[in-house]
Write a protein that holds these residues in place. Structure first.
Motif, PDB file in Angstrom:
ATOM      1  N   ASN A   1       9.014   1.019  10.792  1.00  0.00           N
ATOM      2  CA  ASN A   1       7.859   2.641   9.742  1.00  0.00           C
ATOM      3  C   ASN A   1       6.763   3.251  10.576  1.00  0.00           C
ATOM      4  OD1 ASN A   1       6.823   3.011   7.592  1.00  0.00           O
ATOM      5  ND2 ASN A   1       6.371   1.344   6.539  1.00  0.00           N
TER       6      ASN A   1
ATOM      7  N   GLY B   1      -6.507  11.153   2.087  1.00  0.00           N
ATOM      8  CA  GLY B   1      -8.012   9.843   2.228  1.00  0.00           C
ATOM      9  C   GLY B   1      -7.511   8.961   0.752  1.00  0.00           C
TER      10      GLY B   1
ATOM     11  N   GLY C   1      -4.955   6.782   0.624  1.00  0.00           N
ATOM     12  CA  GLY C   1      -4.100   5.815   1.840  1.00  0.00           C
ATOM     13  C   GLY C   1      -5.430   4.417   2.054  1.00  0.00           C
ATOM     14  N   SER C   2      -6.570   5.386   2.691  1.00  0.00           N
ATOM     15  CA  SER C   2      -7.864   4.897   3.490  1.00  0.00           C
ATOM     16  C   SER C   2      -8.353   3.903   2.360  1.00  0.00           C
ATOM     17  CB  SER C   2      -8.473   5.749   4.297  1.00  0.00           C
ATOM     18  OG  SER C   2      -7.710   6.353   5.169  1.00  0.00           O
TER      19      SER C   2
ATOM     20  N   VAL D   1       1.469   5.180  -1.828  1.00  0.00           N
ATOM     21  CA  VAL D   1       0.945   6.412  -1.868  1.00  0.00           C
ATOM     22  C   VAL D   1       2.668   7.830  -1.786  1.00  0.00           C
ATOM     23  CG1 VAL D   1      -0.982   8.211  -1.935  1.00  0.00           C
ATOM     24  CG2 VAL D   1      -1.117   6.405  -0.195  1.00  0.00           C
TER      25      VAL D   1
ATOM     26  N   LEU E   1       0.983  -1.603   0.223  1.00  0.00           N
ATOM     27  CA  LEU E   1      -0.305  -0.452   0.130  1.00  0.00           C
ATOM     28  C   LEU E   1       0.888   1.590   0.065  1.00  0.00           C
ATOM     29  CD1 LEU E   1      -3.018   1.086   0.365  1.00  0.00           C
ATOM     30  CD2 LEU E   1      -2.775   1.677   2.528  1.00  0.00           C
TER      31      LEU E   1
HETATM   32  C1  LIG Z   1       0.513   4.934   5.493  1.00  0.00           C
HETATM   33  C2  LIG Z   1      -0.063   4.994   3.949  1.00  0.00           C
HETATM   34  C3  LIG Z   1      -0.534   4.293   3.317  1.00  0.00           C
HETATM   35  C4  LIG Z   1      -0.867   6.417   3.996  1.00  0.00           C
HETATM   36  O1  LIG Z   1      -1.946   6.593   3.314  1.00  0.00           O
HETATM   37  P1  LIG Z   1      -2.425   8.224   3.096  1.00  0.00           P
HETATM   38  O2  LIG Z   1      -3.356   8.625   2.105  1.00  0.00           O
HETATM   39  O3  LIG Z   1      -1.551   9.103   3.103  1.00  0.00           O
HETATM   40  O4  LIG Z   1      -3.498   7.929   4.232  1.00  0.00           O
HETATM   41  P2  LIG Z   1      -4.728   8.870   4.470  1.00  0.00           P
HETATM   42  O5  LIG Z   1      -4.914   9.933   3.860  1.00  0.00           O
HETATM   43  O6  LIG Z   1      -6.242   8.117   3.932  1.00  0.00           O
HETATM   44  O7  LIG Z   1      -5.011   8.713   5.826  1.00  0.00           O
HETATM   45  C5  LIG Z   1      -4.132   9.907   6.503  1.00  0.00           C
HETATM   46  C6  LIG Z   1      -3.386   8.833   7.604  1.00  0.00           C
HETATM   47  O8  LIG Z   1      -1.690   9.106   7.832  1.00  0.00           O
HETATM   48  C7  LIG Z   1      -1.518   9.358   8.489  1.00  0.00           C
HETATM   49  N1  LIG Z   1      -0.534   9.878   8.239  1.00  0.00           N
HETATM   50  C8  LIG Z   1       0.120   9.449   7.676  1.00  0.00           C
HETATM   51  N2  LIG Z   1       1.096  10.029   6.329  1.00  0.00           N
HETATM   52  C9  LIG Z   1       1.043  11.149   6.843  1.00  0.00           C
HETATM   53  C10 LIG Z   1       1.173  11.884   5.429  1.00  0.00           C
HETATM   54  N3  LIG Z   1       2.663  12.781   5.159  1.00  0.00           N
HETATM   55  N4  LIG Z   1       0.341  13.487   5.782  1.00  0.00           N
HETATM   56  C11 LIG Z   1      -1.103  13.229   6.175  1.00  0.00           C
HETATM   57  N5  LIG Z   1      -1.510  12.113   6.922  1.00  0.00           N
HETATM   58  C12 LIG Z   1      -0.330  11.164   7.266  1.00  0.00           C
HETATM   59  C13 LIG Z   1      -2.327  10.634   9.022  1.00  0.00           C
HETATM   60  O9  LIG Z   1      -2.241  10.725  10.871  1.00  0.00           O
HETATM   61  C14 LIG Z   1      -4.118  10.232   8.615  1.00  0.00           C
HETATM   62  O10 LIG Z   1      -4.453   9.027  10.016  1.00  0.00           O
HETATM   63  P3  LIG Z   1      -6.218   9.771  10.196  1.00  0.00           P
HETATM   64  O11 LIG Z   1      -7.032  10.147   9.079  1.00  0.00           O
HETATM   65  O12 LIG Z   1      -6.275   8.561  11.263  1.00  0.00           O
HETATM   66  O13 LIG Z   1      -6.018  11.030  10.918  1.00  0.00           O
HETATM   67  C15 LIG Z   1       0.828   6.704   3.099  1.00  0.00           C
HETATM   68  O14 LIG Z   1       1.195   7.192   4.057  1.00  0.00           O
HETATM   69  C16 LIG Z   1       2.400   5.836   2.525  1.00  0.00           C
HETATM   70  O15 LIG Z   1       2.346   5.417   1.461  1.00  0.00           O
HETATM   71  N6  LIG Z   1       3.137   5.787   3.436  1.00  0.00           N
HETATM   72  C17 LIG Z   1       4.814   5.609   2.458  1.00  0.00           C
HETATM   73  C18 LIG Z   1       5.151   4.127   2.254  1.00  0.00           C
HETATM   74  C19 LIG Z   1       4.375   2.999   3.376  1.00  0.00           C
HETATM   75  O16 LIG Z   1       5.249   2.949   4.136  1.00  0.00           O
HETATM   76  N7  LIG Z   1       2.942   2.171   3.206  1.00  0.00           N
HETATM   77  C20 LIG Z   1       2.792   1.174   4.056  1.00  0.00           C
HETATM   78  C21 LIG Z   1       3.597   0.144   3.360  1.00  0.00           C
HETATM   79  S1  LIG Z   1       3.587  -1.113   4.757  1.00  0.00           S
END
Ligand SMILES: CC(C)(COP(=O)(O)OP(=O)(O)OC[C@H]1O[C@@H](n2cnc3c(N)ncnc32)[C@H](O)[C@@H]1OP(=O)(O)O)[C@@H](O)C(=O)NCCC(=O)NCCS
Length: 184
Positions: free
Chosen positions: A147, A121, A123-124, A113, A111
């Motif tokens: 992580n 939103g 990732g969600s 982003v 997963l």
């Molecule tokens: C973890 C990840 C998939 C979340 O995707 P996202 O689209 O940022 O998530 P969403 O917008 O749906 O939700 C954001 C949530 O993540 C948190 N978050 C993580 N990174 C963030 C950022 N850079 N900016 C804002 N919120 C972030 C927030 O606290 C929020 O939580 P909440 O809704 O409970 O308050 C994304 O940060 C990512 O790709 N990370 C790097 C790759 C990774 O670690 N993947 C997982 C491998 S196991």
């Protein structure tokens, strides 16, 4: 005078501009580019050599061509650009060995982003789609030790830590599980 939209409204609108669809072989260059954008900032601070190994092993065109027919994969598009992806499927369909596992598991393998599109939103949405497409009553995933952002994200969405797989050379993998169906 018209009221300016709140941050929540803007976020909801930006997420609504995103479409999810199954990945195809035509997406492979974009998937590789996504990996180059997201893998180093995610894993570099934990272990730079590990980040490079991930890109070299799991984000190559050859690897995607090999896994696409066997694994379910979704991409998220915004303004015609692939900004996120997720892959999932049965553990038994994977080429990796999991000596600690007996039986089979439904696993979300990836997963990711693009860092420019975090917090909207996406990732969600991808996670919810994977959960709805998963056959079976639970979904598993691995998080690399360190992580923390991803770990916290999954815990806030109902996953719980089950086991840790240690490796002398590389960071540990933490396995999380979420019950689906009635307990979702
Ligand atoms: C973890 C990840 C998939 C979340 O995707 P996202 O689209 O940022 O998530 P969403 O917008 O749906 O939700 C954001 C949530 O993540 C948190 N978050 C993580 N990174 C963030 C950022 N850079 N900016 C804002 N919120 C972030 C927030 O606290 C929020 O939580 P909440 O809704 O409970 O308050 C994304 O940060 C990512 O790709 N990370 C790097 C790759 C990774 O670690 N993947 C997982 C491998 S196991």
């Amino acid at each position: 005078m018209a009221e300016s939209p709140s941050a929540v409204d803007v976020r909801a609108q930006q997420c609504a501009e995103v479409t999810l669809r199954p990945a195809t072989v035509d997406d492979i260059p974009a998937l590789r580019a996504l990996g180059e954008a997201v893998v180093p900032p995610t894993y570099g601070p934990i272990d730079a050599a590990y980040a490079q190994r991930m890109l070299d092993e799991w984000w190559t065109a050859e690897r995607f061509a090999d896994t696409l027919p066997r694994v379910r994969m979704l991409v998220a598009e915004r303004d015609g650009q692939v900004v996120a992806m997720s892959s999932f499927g049965r553990l038994s369909a994977s080429h990796r060995d999991f000596p600690h596992v007996t039986g089979d598991r439904e696993v979300m393998w990836k997963l990711y982003v693009h860092p420019d599109h975090h917090g909207l939103g996406i990732g969600s949405r991808l996670l919810a789609e994977v959960e709805s497409m998963t056959e079976g009553d639970e979904l598993w995933l691995e998080v690399v030790d360190g992580n923390v952002r991803a770990y916290d994200f999954y815990v806030s969405r109902g996953f719980r830590e089950v086991e840790r797989v240690t490796d002398r050379e590389w960071p540990d993998d933490i396995w999380l599980r979420k019950p689906l169906g009635g307990a979702r």
